[in-house]
Scaffold this active site. Structure first.
Site, PDB file in Angstrom:
ATOM      1  N   PRO A 348     112.710  94.348  33.620  1.00  0.00           N
ATOM      2  CA  PRO A 348     111.802  94.589  32.488  1.00  0.00           C
ATOM      3  C   PRO A 348     111.077  93.279  32.177  1.00  0.00           C
ATOM      4  CG  PRO A 348     114.074  94.456  31.720  1.00  0.00           C
ATOM      5  CD  PRO A 348     114.120  94.264  33.203  1.00  0.00           C
ATOM      6  N   ASP A 522     112.309  87.798  32.131  1.00  0.00           N
ATOM      7  CA  ASP A 522     113.146  88.998  32.172  1.00  0.00           C
ATOM      8  C   ASP A 522     113.641  89.282  30.747  1.00  0.00           C
ATOM      9  OD1 ASP A 522     115.250  90.823  32.453  1.00  0.00           O
ATOM     10  OD2 ASP A 522     115.837  90.018  34.412  1.00  0.00           O
ATOM     11  N   HIS A 523     113.204  90.411  30.215  1.00  0.00           N
ATOM     12  CA  HIS A 523     113.499  90.704  28.805  1.00  0.00           C
ATOM     13  C   HIS A 523     114.982  91.013  28.571  1.00  0.00           C
ATOM     14  CE1 HIS A 523     112.437  91.218  24.775  1.00  0.00           C
ATOM     15  NE2 HIS A 523     111.313  91.910  24.908  1.00  0.00           N
ATOM     16  N   ARG A 524     115.741  91.192  29.627  1.00  0.00           N
ATOM     17  CA  ARG A 524     117.182  91.402  29.430  1.00  0.00           C
ATOM     18  C   ARG A 524     117.870  90.103  29.039  1.00  0.00           C
ATOM     19  NH1 ARG A 524     118.368  93.887  35.218  1.00  0.00           N
ATOM     20  NH2 ARG A 524     116.996  92.147  35.681  1.00  0.00           N
ATOM     21  N   ILE A 526     115.853  87.053  28.132  1.00  0.00           N
ATOM     22  CA  ILE A 526     114.984  86.182  27.315  1.00  0.00           C
ATOM     23  C   ILE A 526     114.219  87.076  26.341  1.00  0.00           C
ATOM     24  CG2 ILE A 526     112.941  84.700  27.483  1.00  0.00           C
ATOM     25  CD1 ILE A 526     114.043  84.061  30.401  1.00  0.00           C
TER      26      ILE A 526
END
Ligand code: CAO
Length: 550
Positions: A348, A522-524, A526
């Site tokens: 993501p 990576d939104h998981r 950061i």
């Protein structure tokens, strides 16, 4: 143009070897030192390189043929000057016979048995890249326990004893040396003569072999298991492992391909690199699934589309609309394409764009290059960016991490990859320990690595271990873009061409050189606020590089 017969070079003490893989065909264009065929004796397998660049006109060997030094492999229409004859380097790297069968001298023993790293020749600090066994496994004498790798070779380390594995003393990523304790076995078992002794009987050259031709300093990239000793069992698996050379196994590992599921098309079922590629293509195109995918796939996927439930890829007969030309993609494009697709789909990812004022830094860079004109090292903006990124990565360590299941692995080293545009496709060489290097050294290494990348000579080691990547299009143009994260990294910085822009200083517009930054994360791992802070910090450093010292 001259027709040149390419012969099997000096392959050391091997008399006759069997051709087990043909890597080229009539009509192919080959480079000097490109691997042409793989041959195998009962102790080692090795790739035979071309002594000449040109077009393959005639194959003189077929699968299963026996060849020896001097046998003609194929005929090439030479493109230019021939490469140096392969014989000399090959002789240097040629495996010597492995000592007499290990089991011959077997005494008996019982109780806890220690397995140590045997004599692996001149190799020091080799890295464990694969662990093939686990506690509780029943181990046979000479069964491969782990695979280790230096920058020149990969080799399997066999067990000197038989028994039940009680404890493994190493894990993937560890560095080992001769004599290090690998494992403790238990049981009343027949013990082999120490493998170390057996291996010691073979000179270091027997394992001084490169697993990947591109990385090979020696002309013949001999893969394998002279050390491991067990002869290959045609048609079967070696000690429960799929029947493939270490270089193919390593290639499969890099792509995440479960080798046990790949059908071998080589001689007597041997798995070749082409088989691994074909398997990857089939999985990526949705034509096949790995067992793990099949296990995870929702029952309702119906098999027609992918497990994401997407509609099938459109099939169009382009020729109906106008003339077309079809060209197969090169190997590097195919591999990087598969990786990019996985990373684009599975991460993501979000991209933050920002600008950095590099007016003073660019002036400093230009004056430094003038002063250093004679040194031959050109300081690049990318080298400053690498240094600035290291400072930002230290301040925001989540950008220098990787996801491992539910855990985040923070890395206390700063190896920076940089995207390099090459005639074969995109490659990402890695500059190690950038925190310990100055901008000049980074510039110099970058120049060397970029050249190697363009010449197709980067070794796998030179492309692995990055903790963060920078993709610079600054020398080309553009404003912003959205780079794709190079998994298992969690962030990548894209940089475009700097331009003079009017910037409001509170009183007036002043001309400043502005560098466009595009940070994908990576939104998981950061979140957006951290990314905005990272970019802002990077901007501060680039606008006043003295901050890098703080
Ligand atoms: N803004 C303005 N000019 C820039 C710049 C920037 N951000 N970055 C570099 N330049 C200038 C350099 O100063 C140099 O100019 P001079 O020759 O006048 O000094 C010129 O552009 C060429 O630079 P370069 O490309 O040779 O050097 P580099 O350090 O910037 O890049 C490398 C090296 C290997 C990264 C580059 O050659 C390359 O391959 N870039 C493409 C990377 C890529 O494809 N990324 C996309 C990946 S996603 O598909």
């Amino acid at each position: 143009m001259a027709l040149v017969e390419v012969q099997v070079p000096d392959i050391g003490d091997f008399d006759e070897v069997t051709v087990i893989e043909l890597m080229v065909k009539v009509g192919d264009t080959v480079k000097a030192e490109q691997s042409l065929i793989t041959v195998e004796s009962d102790k080692a397998s090795m790739e035979i390189p071309s002594s000449t660049a040109g077009i393959v006109k005639e194959m003189r060997v077929a699968l299963g043929d026996k060849v020896k030094q001097g046998s003609i492999v194929l005929v090439v229409e030479a493109a230019g000057a021939a490469a140096a004859p392969a014989a000399a380097p090959v002789a240097a790297a040629a495996p010597a016979p492995v000592a007499a069968p290990v089991a011959a001298a077997a005494p008996a023993a019982s109780g806890p048995l220690q397995v140590h790293v045997p004599n692996i020749g001149d190799f020091k600090d080799v890295v464990v890249i694969e662990v093939m066994v686990k506690p509780g496994d029943t181990i046979k004498v000479e069964q491969s326990l782990i695979t280790v790798e230096s920058d020149k070779a990969s080799m399997e380390i066999p067990s000197s004893h038989a028994g039940v594995l009680k404890e493994l003393k190493v894990k993937v990523g560890d560095t080992v040396n001769i004599g290090d304790l690998l494992a403790i076995l238990e049981g009343t078992v027949a013990v082999a003569a120490p493998v170390a002794a057996a291996v010691a009987a073979a000179p270091a050259a027997s394992v001084a072999v490169a697993s990947v031709p591109a990385a090979a300093p020696a002309t013949v990239a001999a893969v394998v298991a002279a050390v491991t000793a067990p002869a290959h069992t045609p048609g079967g698996t070696t000690l429960g492992l799929p029947h493939a050379s270490p270089s193919v196994r390593k290639f499969a590992r890099e792509l995440g391909v479960p080798l046990a599921e790949v059908k071998g098309s080589g001689l007597k079922g041997r798995i070749t690199e082409a088989d691994v590629q074909a398997f990857t293509q089939a999985v990526m195109s949705g034509a096949a699934q790995t067992k793990a995918q099949a296990a995870k796939a929702p029952a309702a996927s119906g098999g027609g589309g992918s497990e994401l439930g997407l509609i099938p890829w459109p099939k169009v007969d382009f020729a109906k609309f106008g003339p077309i030309e079809r060209k197969e993609m090169g190997r590097i494009k195919k591999i990087s394409g598969a990786n990019l697709l996985r990373n684009a789909i599975m991460i993501p990812a979000v991209t933050n764009h920002d600008d950095a004022d590099i007016t003073d830094l660019e002036a400093f860079r230009v004056s430094t290059n003038k002063e250093n004109e004679k040194s031959g090292v050109k300081v690049t903006m990318l080298a400053f960016l690498i240094k600035a990124c290291v400072a930002a990565l230290k301040k925001y360590p989540e950008f220098n991490s990787s996801l491992d299941g539910d855990a985040i692995v923070y890395k206390n080293y700063w190896h920076i990859g940089f995207a390099a545009d090459t005639p074969n496709g995109l490659m990402v060489p890695v500059i190690r320990d950038c925190d310990k290097k100055g901008v000049l050294q980074i510039s110099q290494e970058m120049g060397e690595l970029a050249k190697k990348a363009r010449d197709g000579k980067l070794s796998p080691a030179e492309m692995s271990g990055a903790t963060f990547t920078i993709s610079s299009l600054g020398g080309i143009g553009g404003k912003y873009f959205t780079p794709i994260i190079n998994a298992p990294e969690v962030a990548i910085l894209g940089v475009c061409k700097s331009t003079m822009e009017p910037v409001w200083d509170g009183k007036q517009f002043v001309p400043r050189l502005m560098l466009p930054l595009s940070l994908t994360w990576d939104h998981r791992v950061i979140d957006g606020a951290a990314a905005a802070r990272f970019n802002a910090f990077l901007g501060q450093i680039l606008s006043d590089f003295r901050r890098v010292l703080l």
